[in-house]
Design a protein around this motif. Structure first.
Motif, PDB file in Angstrom:
ATOM      1  N   SER A 158      22.559  34.045  24.824  1.00 26.76           N
ATOM      2  CA  SER A 158      21.393  34.846  24.440  1.00 26.76           C
ATOM      3  C   SER A 158      21.795  36.287  24.159  1.00 26.76           C
ATOM      4  O   SER A 158      21.240  36.937  23.275  1.00 26.76           O
ATOM      5  N   VAL A 159      22.774  36.787  24.906  1.00 28.67           N
ATOM      6  CA  VAL A 159      23.280  38.147  24.689  1.00 28.67           C
ATOM      7  C   VAL A 159      23.990  38.227  23.348  1.00 28.67           C
ATOM      8  O   VAL A 159      23.798  39.171  22.567  1.00 28.67           O
ATOM      9  N   ILE A 160      24.823  37.223  23.055  1.00 30.55           N
ATOM     10  CA  ILE A 160      25.564  37.195  21.796  1.00 30.55           C
ATOM     11  C   ILE A 160      24.606  37.085  20.614  1.00 30.55           C
ATOM     12  O   ILE A 160      24.755  37.790  19.609  1.00 30.55           O
ATOM     13  N   ALA A 161      23.623  36.206  20.723  1.00 32.61           N
ATOM     14  CA  ALA A 161      22.661  36.035  19.630  1.00 32.61           C
ATOM     15  C   ALA A 161      21.896  37.326  19.371  1.00 32.61           C
ATOM     16  O   ALA A 161      21.731  37.745  18.210  1.00 32.61           O
ATOM     17  N   TYR A 162      21.434  37.966  20.441  1.00 34.62           N
ATOM     18  CA  TYR A 162      20.717  39.230  20.277  1.00 34.62           C
ATOM     19  C   TYR A 162      21.623  40.295  19.669  1.00 34.62           C
ATOM     20  O   TYR A 162      21.213  41.043  18.770  1.00 34.62           O
ATOM     21  N   ASP A 163      22.864  40.364  20.145  1.00 31.39           N
ATOM     22  CA  ASP A 163      23.819  41.352  19.639  1.00 31.39           C
ATOM     23  C   ASP A 163      24.040  41.175  18.142  1.00 31.39           C
ATOM     24  O   ASP A 163      24.067  42.151  17.377  1.00 31.39           O
ATOM     25  N   LEU A 164      24.192  39.936  17.707  1.00 33.89           N
ATOM     26  CA  LEU A 164      24.400  39.657  16.285  1.00 33.89           C
ATOM     27  C   LEU A 164      23.193  40.058  15.448  1.00 33.89           C
ATOM     28  O   LEU A 164      23.331  40.699  14.395  1.00 33.89           O
ATOM     29  N   LEU A 165      22.001  39.687  15.898  1.00 32.75           N
ATOM     30  CA  LEU A 165      20.796  39.943  15.112  1.00 32.75           C
ATOM     31  C   LEU A 165      20.455  41.431  15.059  1.00 32.75           C
ATOM     32  O   LEU A 165      20.049  41.944  14.017  1.00 32.75           O
ATOM     33  N   ARG A 166      20.610  42.117  16.183  1.00 29.70           N
ATOM     34  CA  ARG A 166      20.189  43.528  16.208  1.00 29.70           C
ATOM     35  C   ARG A 166      21.153  44.434  15.455  1.00 29.70           C
ATOM     36  O   ARG A 166      20.768  45.495  14.966  1.00 29.70           O
ATOM     37  N   THR A 167      22.431  44.044  15.364  1.00 32.49           N
ATOM     38  CA  THR A 167      23.429  44.893  14.717  1.00 32.49           C
ATOM     39  C   THR A 167      23.668  44.535  13.261  1.00 32.49           C
ATOM     40  O   THR A 167      24.502  45.151  12.597  1.00 32.49           O
ATOM     41  N   GLY A 168      22.946  43.535  12.765  1.00 30.15           N
ATOM     42  CA  GLY A 168      23.046  43.198  11.349  1.00 30.15           C
ATOM     43  C   GLY A 168      24.383  42.635  10.932  1.00 30.15           C
ATOM     44  O   GLY A 168      24.840  42.899   9.810  1.00 30.15           O
ATOM     45  N   GLN A 169      25.041  41.865  11.809  1.00 29.62           N
ATOM     46  CA  GLN A 169      26.366  41.325  11.487  1.00 29.62           C
ATOM     47  C   GLN A 169      26.297  39.939  10.851  1.00 29.62           C
ATOM     48  O   GLN A 169      27.326  39.279  10.692  1.00 29.62           O
ATOM     49  N   ILE A 170      25.106  39.499  10.511  1.00 30.99           N
ATOM     50  CA  ILE A 170      24.932  38.230   9.819  1.00 30.99           C
ATOM     51  C   ILE A 170      24.524  38.538   8.382  1.00 30.99           C
ATOM     52  O   ILE A 170      23.690  39.404   8.140  1.00 30.99           O
ATOM     53  N   PRO A 171      25.132  37.875   7.393  1.00 33.14           N
ATOM     54  CA  PRO A 171      24.766  38.127   5.996  1.00 33.14           C
ATOM     55  C   PRO A 171      23.262  38.053   5.777  1.00 33.14           C
ATOM     56  O   PRO A 171      22.593  37.174   6.318  1.00 33.14           O
ATOM     57  N   GLN A 172      22.736  38.965   4.987  1.00 35.91           N
ATOM     58  CA  GLN A 172      21.295  39.064   4.809  1.00 35.91           C
ATOM     59  C   GLN A 172      20.694  37.779   4.259  1.00 35.91           C
ATOM     60  O   GLN A 172      19.580  37.393   4.624  1.00 35.91           O
TER      61      GLN A 172
END
Length: 269
Positions: A158-172
């Motif tokens: 859950s921490v990793i998922a939140y970190d990815l989503l909040r920091t925009g590290q997933i292609p738009q």
């Protein structure tokens, strides 16, 4: 693990009378092997966070702070008034650290303190080892596709998922299709964990606009400190469940819960 998760989620969907998730719709990036410090798997004998492995100074400081976040000064004072007991606990732990675990065990019996210590060591490893964290995020980000609509994260996931989503590290083009984040058994309620993500005390947990956040938690879950996440952001919807006393943190029990099933079904209909 993918098959087990899929079976548990479908059991929950069946319970709420929603359509089953087709085989192949679940993508489960297996990032835990990266935590084995170079091993290609993480079995019991490879676990660098086992209670038998001595804590580093940095680990002791982080875990002690997390324990203090959860147990509270009043509980600690009650334990400090009694005799120091080390039954079942490593004798090499400092006295105050042992007392913190004892105070935690008063609130979460059946060995919750040792499990909390192990889990927080793992969380700290992700939060304060930037090269490792970057590899983990890269692996998980690759699992996102243009048809990804729901993200489910359990415990450190859950921490990793939140970190990815909040920091925009997933292609738009991938994250733009995500409708819902479902966290369960999440340690994000613990201030020390949020500080490790660079969040100031009192700073709300935020996601990109348009993503619904549902957090499923058990008050008896020793990894969450028994707390939900609503108080840290008005945009998070807490759903309380009761996973039993044997292992209230177990992923498969959370995954077959009705609140989690409804969150997934609402996002994909």
């Amino acid at each position: 693990m993918t098959a087990e998760w899929g079976k548990a989620i479908n059991r929950g969907l069946h319970a709420v009378q929603r359509p089953q998730m087709p085989t192949g719709d679940l993508e489960l990036p297996h990032w835990t092997g990266l935590l084995a410090r170079g091993a290609d798997r993480l079995g019991p004998e490879d676990d660098p966070f086992d209670v038998s492995v001595p804590l580093t100074e940095e680990e002791s400081e982080f875990v002690a702070a997390a324990l203090e976040d959860v147990v509270g000064q009043e509980s600690l004072e009650r334990v400090e008034e009694g005799e120091l007991q080390t039954l079942g606990l490593p004798r090499l732990w400092p006295a105050r650290f042992t007392r913190l675990v004892m105070a935690y065990d008063r609130r979460f019996p059946r060995g919750g303190g040792k499990l909390f210590v192990s889990a927080m060591r793992e969380v700290r490893f992700y939060l304060y080892e930037p090269d490792l964290a970057a590899r983990v995020r890269s692996l998980v980000a690759q699992a996102f596709g243009e048809d990804t609509s729901v993200v489910v994260g359990h415990s450190l996931g859950s921490v990793i998922a939140y970190d990815l989503l909040r920091t925009g590290q997933i292609p738009q083009e991938s994250v733009g299709r995500v409708r819902t984040l479902v966290t369960c058994g999440s340690p994000l309620a613990i201030p020390s964990v949020r500080r490790g993500l660079g969040l100031m005390d009192g700073e709300p947990l935020k996601l990109p606009g348009g993503i619904t956040w549902v957090n499923v938690f058990d008050p008896g879950d020793f990894i969450t400190g028994g707390r939900g996440l609503e108080s840290w952001s008005p945009g998070i919807a807490d759903e309380q469940v009761h996973n039993g006393v044997a292992d209230p943190h177990k992923a498969l029990i959370y995954l077959r819960s009705e609140p989690l099933a409804r969150a997934i079904a609402d996002a994909v209909r």
